[in-house]
Design a protein around this motif. Structure first.
Motif, short mmCIF file in Angstrom:
data_model
loop_
_atom_site.label_atom_id
_atom_site.label_comp_id
_atom_site.label_asym_id
_atom_site.label_seq_id
_atom_site.Cartn_x
_atom_site.Cartn_y
_atom_site.Cartn_z
N ARG A 164 0.91 -1.10 0.01
CA ARG A 164 0.05 -0.09 0.01
C ARG A 164 0.83 1.14 -0.13
NH1 ARG A 164 -5.05 -1.66 3.88
NH2 ARG A 164 -6.20 -2.84 2.40
N GLN A 165 1.85 1.34 0.62
CA GLN A 165 2.80 2.37 0.60
C GLN A 165 3.50 2.47 -0.89
OE1 GLN A 165 5.60 1.03 3.81
NE2 GLN A 165 4.94 2.53 5.06
N LEU A 166 3.77 1.44 -1.47
CA LEU A 166 4.28 1.48 -3.01
C LEU A 166 3.05 2.21 -3.80
CD1 LEU A 166 6.03 -2.06 -3.44
CD2 LEU A 166 7.05 0.19 -3.64
N LEU A 167 1.85 1.90 -3.52
CA LEU A 167 0.82 2.38 -4.15
C LEU A 167 0.64 3.84 -4.22
CD1 LEU A 167 -2.11 -0.25 -3.78
CD2 LEU A 167 -0.47 0.10 -5.87
N LYS A 168 1.29 4.42 -3.01
CA LYS A 168 1.09 5.86 -2.91
C LYS A 168 1.94 6.65 -3.86
CE LYS A 168 -0.39 5.53 1.89
NZ LYS A 168 0.15 5.83 3.19
N VAL A 169 3.03 5.95 -4.10
CA VAL A 169 4.07 6.58 -5.27
C VAL A 169 3.42 6.66 -6.41
CG1 VAL A 169 6.43 6.16 -6.35
CG2 VAL A 169 6.02 5.55 -3.86
N PRO A 170 3.58 8.16 -6.98
CA PRO A 170 2.98 8.44 -8.46
C PRO A 170 3.55 7.42 -9.31
CG PRO A 170 3.73 10.51 -7.17
CD PRO A 170 4.14 9.06 -6.31
N ILE B 143 15.73 1.66 1.92
CA ILE B 143 16.44 2.73 3.12
C ILE B 143 17.62 2.85 2.59
CG2 ILE B 143 17.32 2.44 5.33
CD1 ILE B 143 14.77 0.74 6.00
N THR B 144 18.36 1.80 1.90
CA THR B 144 19.80 2.07 1.38
C THR B 144 19.95 2.97 -0.04
OG1 THR B 144 19.99 -0.07 0.52
CG2 THR B 144 20.81 0.34 2.72
N SER B 145 18.74 3.23 -0.73
CA SER B 145 18.80 3.85 -2.04
C SER B 145 19.34 3.04 -3.11
CB SER B 145 19.58 5.20 -1.78
OG SER B 145 18.77 6.01 -0.92
N ASP B 146 19.06 1.78 -3.09
CA ASP B 146 19.54 0.71 -3.89
C ASP B 146 18.73 0.79 -5.43
OD1 ASP B 146 20.48 -1.50 -5.35
OD2 ASP B 146 20.48 -2.80 -3.72
N LEU B 147 19.14 1.62 -6.16
CA LEU B 147 18.54 1.81 -7.61
C LEU B 147 18.53 0.57 -8.28
CD1 LEU B 147 17.14 4.42 -8.68
CD2 LEU B 147 19.19 4.79 -9.85
N SER B 148 19.66 -0.18 -8.34
CA SER B 148 19.61 -1.39 -9.38
C SER B 148 18.70 -2.47 -8.70
CB SER B 148 21.08 -1.84 -9.31
OG SER B 148 21.49 -2.28 -7.94
N LYS C 103 11.48 7.62 -7.93
CA LYS C 103 10.37 8.00 -7.11
C LYS C 103 10.11 6.85 -5.90
CE LYS C 103 7.95 9.89 -11.12
NZ LYS C 103 6.49 9.68 -11.91
N ILE C 104 10.19 5.71 -6.26
CA ILE C 104 9.94 4.87 -4.93
C ILE C 104 10.84 5.13 -4.03
CG2 ILE C 104 10.14 2.39 -4.13
CD1 ILE C 104 9.25 1.53 -7.16
N ILE C 105 12.06 5.37 -3.87
CA ILE C 105 12.99 5.52 -3.00
C ILE C 105 13.20 6.74 -2.30
CG2 ILE C 105 15.72 6.06 -2.57
CD1 ILE C 105 16.06 3.68 -4.84
N LEU C 106 12.50 8.00 -3.25
CA LEU C 106 12.42 9.24 -2.59
C LEU C 106 11.14 9.36 -1.92
CD1 LEU C 106 13.38 12.16 -2.88
CD2 LEU C 106 11.89 12.44 -4.84
N GLU C 107 9.97 8.51 -2.20
CA GLU C 107 9.04 8.72 -1.49
C GLU C 107 8.77 8.03 -0.37
OE1 GLU C 107 5.98 10.60 -2.49
OE2 GLU C 107 6.93 11.62 -4.08
N ASN D 264 12.04 8.00 4.00
CA ASN D 264 11.63 8.46 5.08
C ASN D 264 10.57 7.61 5.95
OD1 ASN D 264 14.06 10.20 5.11
ND2 ASN D 264 12.84 11.74 4.11
N GLU D 265 9.63 7.58 4.99
CA GLU D 265 8.56 6.64 5.62
C GLU D 265 8.95 5.32 6.29
OE1 GLU D 265 4.02 5.63 4.15
OE2 GLU D 265 5.25 7.22 2.94
N LEU D 266 9.75 4.71 5.41
CA LEU D 266 10.10 3.23 6.06
C LEU D 266 11.03 3.56 7.23
CD1 LEU D 266 10.61 0.88 3.09
CD2 LEU D 266 8.91 0.71 4.83
#
Length: 184
Positions: free
Chosen positions: A71-77, A101-106, A121-125, A128-130
């Protein structure tokens, strides 16, 4: 709205299972569930997804935490149910949380349907929430509390926790092992 179902797997489908609850069969989507055996008892947390054509899909999660992160992922545009489910099913939940949390783009770009922009977007959004969300850290809250007071970052702590099996250990034993892992 349906939030939880408990029943017996009637059959598996290409996208999940049909769960028999009483005399009603619920078609539940989740590729992780399609590997389960017919006749097996199962309890699931449910998310009801409704697409633009008003088609309803029940999506099942074996843990409440799985549904929360979905559900948190669904909040990401730009992230819809299919993409969110692909992310959730790509790896264990702890790995998904750690990647955020570790901003692992790959990690995210390796998931089918997630490009570089969506991963960012997923990492940015959610980062902090996690980190601030007690659901993501409640299992090891005592470790986070103790080690953040010693100026360790949440990402350092998460990586150290991922690399150790702390099941059955006391709080002090867990903290000692993680401290040793972090080099202190």
């Amino acid at each position: 709205m349906i939030g939880y179902l408990e029943g017996t797997i009637l059959t598996t489908t290409s996208t999940g299972i049909i769960l028999l609850v009483g005399s009603i069969g619920y078609d539940i989507a989740s590729l992780r569930l399609s590997g389960k055996s017919e006749g097996q008892n199962l309890a699931l947390y449910i998310h009801l997804a409704i697409d633009g054509n008003n088609q309803q899909t029940l999506i099942g999660f074996e843990t409440l935490e799985g549904r929360v992160i979905f559900r948190q992922l669904l909040k990401v545009p730009g992230v819809g149910p299919k993409t969110a489910l692909s992310v959730i099913e790509s790896a264990p939940l702890d790995s998904v949380k750690n990647a955020i949390i570790t901003s692992d783009l790959s990690f995210f770009t390796s998931v089918k349907g997630v490009g570089k922009k969506a991963a960012q977007k997923i990492i940015l959004e959610l980062k902090n929430e996690l980190i601030d969300d007690p659901v993501s850290t409640r299992t090891h809250a005592h470790i986070y509390e103790a080690l953040t007071s010693l100026k360790f970052s949440n990402s350092e702590i998460s990586r150290a926790i991922q690399s150790h099996d702390l099941a059955g250990l006391s709080e002090s034993e867990s903290i000692k092992i993680i401290l040793q892992s972090l080099g202190r």
